[in-house]
Each structure stands twice: as C-alpha cells, then as structure tokens.
Enzyme design. Structure first.
Site, PDB file in Angstrom:
ATOM      1  N   GLY A  50     -51.733  10.262 -82.021  1.00 42.47           N
ATOM      2  CA  GLY A  50     -51.790  11.566 -81.621  1.00 42.47           C
ATOM      3  C   GLY A  50     -51.050  12.615 -82.660  1.00 42.47           C
ATOM      4  N   HIS A  51     -50.829  13.813 -82.149  1.00 43.03           N
ATOM      5  CA  HIS A  51     -49.881  14.646 -83.010  1.00 43.03           C
ATOM      6  C   HIS A  51     -48.796  15.068 -82.469  1.00 43.03           C
ATOM      7  CE1 HIS A  51     -53.700  16.379 -85.557  1.00 43.03           C
ATOM      8  NE2 HIS A  51     -53.616  14.959 -85.776  1.00 43.03           N
ATOM      9  N   GLY A  52     -48.577  14.321 -81.468  1.00 43.06           N
ATOM     10  CA  GLY A  52     -47.212  14.668 -80.846  1.00 43.06           C
ATOM     11  C   GLY A  52     -47.198  15.363 -79.650  1.00 43.06           C
ATOM     12  N   ASP A  95     -55.220  14.592 -81.226  1.00 48.50           N
ATOM     13  CA  ASP A  95     -54.537  15.707 -81.483  1.00 48.50           C
ATOM     14  C   ASP A  95     -53.196  15.898 -80.579  1.00 48.50           C
ATOM     15  OD1 ASP A  95     -54.153  18.752 -81.969  1.00 48.50           O
ATOM     16  OD2 ASP A  95     -55.875  18.610 -82.576  1.00 48.50           O
ATOM     17  N   ASP A  96     -52.661  16.892 -80.278  1.00 48.94           N
ATOM     18  CA  ASP A  96     -51.627  16.987 -79.443  1.00 48.94           C
ATOM     19  C   ASP A  96     -51.692  16.268 -78.143  1.00 48.94           C
ATOM     20  OD1 ASP A  96     -50.548  18.504 -81.517  1.00 48.94           O
ATOM     21  OD2 ASP A  96     -50.889  20.533 -80.564  1.00 48.94           O
TER      22      ASP A  96
END
Length: 396
Positions: A232-234, A210-211
């Site tokens: 990941g999501h940054g 995730d983030d």
C-alpha cells in the site's frame, strides 16, 4: 422477540446467545440471492424497535445492491454479518456509495463476514488519481455521523474506491478489521477518516493499493495501534489543503504498528498553493517497525501528484508538534527520513527520537533530509539527522 425471513427466530436466539427481550431480525434468503430489499426491511424494522435490536446476515454468499441504512434509531442496533455480501461486479461510475450506515447512536457491526466490492472492472476505468475531472466510484462501506459505535471482526475485499470511509463519527472503535485489495488497485484507501472525534483502530490488517489509513481534514483524537500495513502507500495524515473550507487536524497517535513493502511509510502530506490555511498539530508516530518501506518517514509539504497545482506557491498548512520516535527497520530506497516543510510556514516543534533505518541498495547509504525545519533530536539517529542535500519527494 424476533422477526425473520425463512429462518427460525428461536434458533438464532439460542445460537447467538441473545436475550429473550431483544429484537432479532434475520435475513433468511438462500445463498446467491439478492438481499438488498430484505436487509433494508430488516434494518428499518430494527431501527424502529424501542429496545436494543440485532440484524443477522447468516453464512453464505449474497448479492447486495446500493443500500443506505440510516437512523436515527429508537434504541441501539447491531448488525451481524456472518457471510459475504457481494457488490455488482460491473464498472460503476457516477456513484459514491455502496453500503452506508448513517445517523445512528449506539451501533455495532460484527460477525466475521465480508464485504466484497468486486472492484476489478472499476479499477480499469479509474483515473481519479490523475485528474480532478473524474467520475466518482462507490466507496464500499461508509459510516456517516455514527456515534458510540464498535466495528469489529469484519473484512473488506476489492473495494472499487475506498474500502471504509468515516465521516462525522464520535467515540468509534474498530477492532480486528481485515482489508485486502491488489497493490495496483487505484484509490483503494483502507480506512479514510475525517471530521470525526475519538476513533480507535486496533489489531487490524490492511493490504491495499493506496493508503492503508488516511486522515482527512477535521480529524481529532485518532488512536491507531497494532495495525499491520502493506503493501500500500503507508499511513498518511492528508493530503491536506486541496479544498477550501477544510478544518484543523489534531491529536493523531500511531503506535506499535508494522509497515511492510509499502511505497511510503509514515507520512504527512499537504498541497502547495493550498486552497485553505489550517493547522495540523499533535501528530505522533511511535514504536513502528518498517520492512523494506520506501520513504519510511516523510513530511511532504510539496505534495502535488500529476502536477495538479502550482508548486511555486508554498503550502499554507501549518504543522505543529510532530514526533517520530522509536522507528526502526529497513528502507526500500535511500530516502529514509525526509522532512520537506513549507518555506512559507516552516514546521514547528518537530521531534525525532531513536530512529534506526537501514538501506543496503547500490545507491546507498540511507539519507536524512531536512528543509524549513530544525528538528529536536532525542537519543540516536541512523542515518545522521539533516545530513543530506534535499531532493524532491515522489508524489503518490
């Protein structure tokens, strides 16, 4: 001075270079044993010491159950984890914590050791990314109302939920933190922060599902530097506006970081039909390298994963004084820059400076989209600013 459980205090003092006036509490259990009660007993004794104290978890692998190590303490306290502590590997639902450090003023956590959340079984039953109506899963490490602290040289592996959650902190520095989980592990945010003031995250590596870093409401004065993120999501500010009674966000600075193979890059996300009206201001991203990152620069004020909101009602979260400067590298999709601001509260004072993001896919070239915003442009922009028709953002 010292107290111990099966390990020579004199040896530990000499090995660690501790002052003879310091209290040292050492967990001396054999590798593979459950140290939950021993650690709690050692921490409680250290917390009551009138002089600075240290709790040492030596090298080896140890089982660790749910534990809350809470102050207030009589003097500064340090926890040194040299080995690996492992959580219960079963799917655990209905609990929101594994290891908690709370209400401590003057705290250090270090040692080069690891917290292994054993999250694999829990990921298979986690549906919190799809619905509000889901059962809680434990956050691996929580710092609740910890003041004047230094967290360094630790690892978090395979968290069941967030790896690290910071709430109510003041003057905290995280340095050389390593976070690892598979890219398909749900809701495993690396470091989530909210309602804190004066936090630094430095020289760290985060690879998760995730983030890498997520900024919640009430966050003030966050400095992130030399962090490598991906997959990941940054790095995200938000999501904001999902809940009522949220607080303003301000003073967020992300500089000299690298994002690689992430599903999003530098992102600000707010919910339409928001449950509150707050402001997120003075948010700055600078000197960032992106390597095959989808949506490298994204303001998304229509963030609504799994259609959990009314998209027809514009977001009431105000975004003010935002900048993206010296962002360069490659995009994983054609949406290199997408600024989707609220039609109810258009973004104010957004600056874009020296952006150079390339995309070589068959559906190229890279695009730069703007909605409800007129950014101030500095230097050169590639792709050309606000030159493409607006399309919807992917919600993740």
């Amino acid at each position: 001075m010292g107290a111990y459980f099966g390990v020579s205090t004199v040896f530990i003092i000499c090995l660690l270079g501790i002052s003879a006036n310091a209290e040292v509490f050492t967990i001396g259990s054999s590798s593979g044993s459950d140290i939950t009660q021993a650690l709690l007993k050692a921490f409680t004794a250290a917390c009551q010491s009138p002089s600075p104290s240290k709790v040492v978890i030596p090298k080896g692998e140890f089982k660790l159950g749910e534990i809350e190590m809470k102050g207030p303490c009589k003097a500064p306290i340090e926890v040194t984890i040299q080995g690996t502590v492992k959580a219960d590997g079963n799917a655990i639902q209905g609990k929101d914590k594994w290891v908690v450090f709370g209400n401590i003023n003057g705290f250090k956590l270090n040692g080069g050791g690891a917290f292994d959340g054993e999250g694999n079984a829990s990921w298979r039953v986690n549906n919190c990314h799809k619905t509000f109506q889901c059962k809680k899963l434990p956050i691996s490490i929580r710092f609740d109302f910890v003041l004047n602290s230094e967290i360094k040289d630790i690892s978090s592996i395979d968290a069941k939920n967030f790896h690290i959650n910071v709430l109510g902190a003041k003057n905290m520095t995280m340095n050389n933190i390593k976070i690892i989980a598979p890219e398909d592990s749900p809701n495993t945010d690396g470091i989530h922060l909210g309602r804190s003031d004066g936090v630094k995250i430095l020289n760290s590596f985060i690879s998760t599902g995730d983030d890498c870093i997520s900024v919640g409401d009430g966050m003030k004065n966050l400095h992130v530097e030399k962090v490598t993120c991906g997959p990941g999501h940054g790095i995200s500010v938000g999501s904001l506006g999902r809940y009522g009674h949220e607080q303003d966000v301000s003073g967020i600075r992300i500089i000299n970081c690298t994002l690689q193979q992430t599903d999003n890059g530098l992102r600000i996300k707010t919910w339409p039909s928001a449950a509150c009206s707050t402001t997120a201001s003075d948010i700055h991203f600078q000197d960032i390298i992106v390597k095959n990152v989808s949506n490298p620069i994204l303001i998304d004020q229509e963030y609504c994963p799994w259609n959990q909101c009314n998209k027809q009602k514009p977001s009431t979260i105000k975004l003010v004084n935002i900048s993206f400067k010296n962002i360069r590298g490659t995009s994983g999709n054609k949406d290199a820059v997408k600024l989707l601001c609220s039609k109810g509260y258009p973004c104010q004072n957004v600056e874009i400076g020296n952006v150079d993001i390339k995309y070589t896919g068959a559906d190229g070239p890279a695009t730069f989209q703007c909605s409800n915003v007129s950014p101030k442009l500095l230097g050169t922009q590639n792709p050309k600013a606000c030159s493409a028709p607006v399309t919807k953002a992917r919600n993740m």
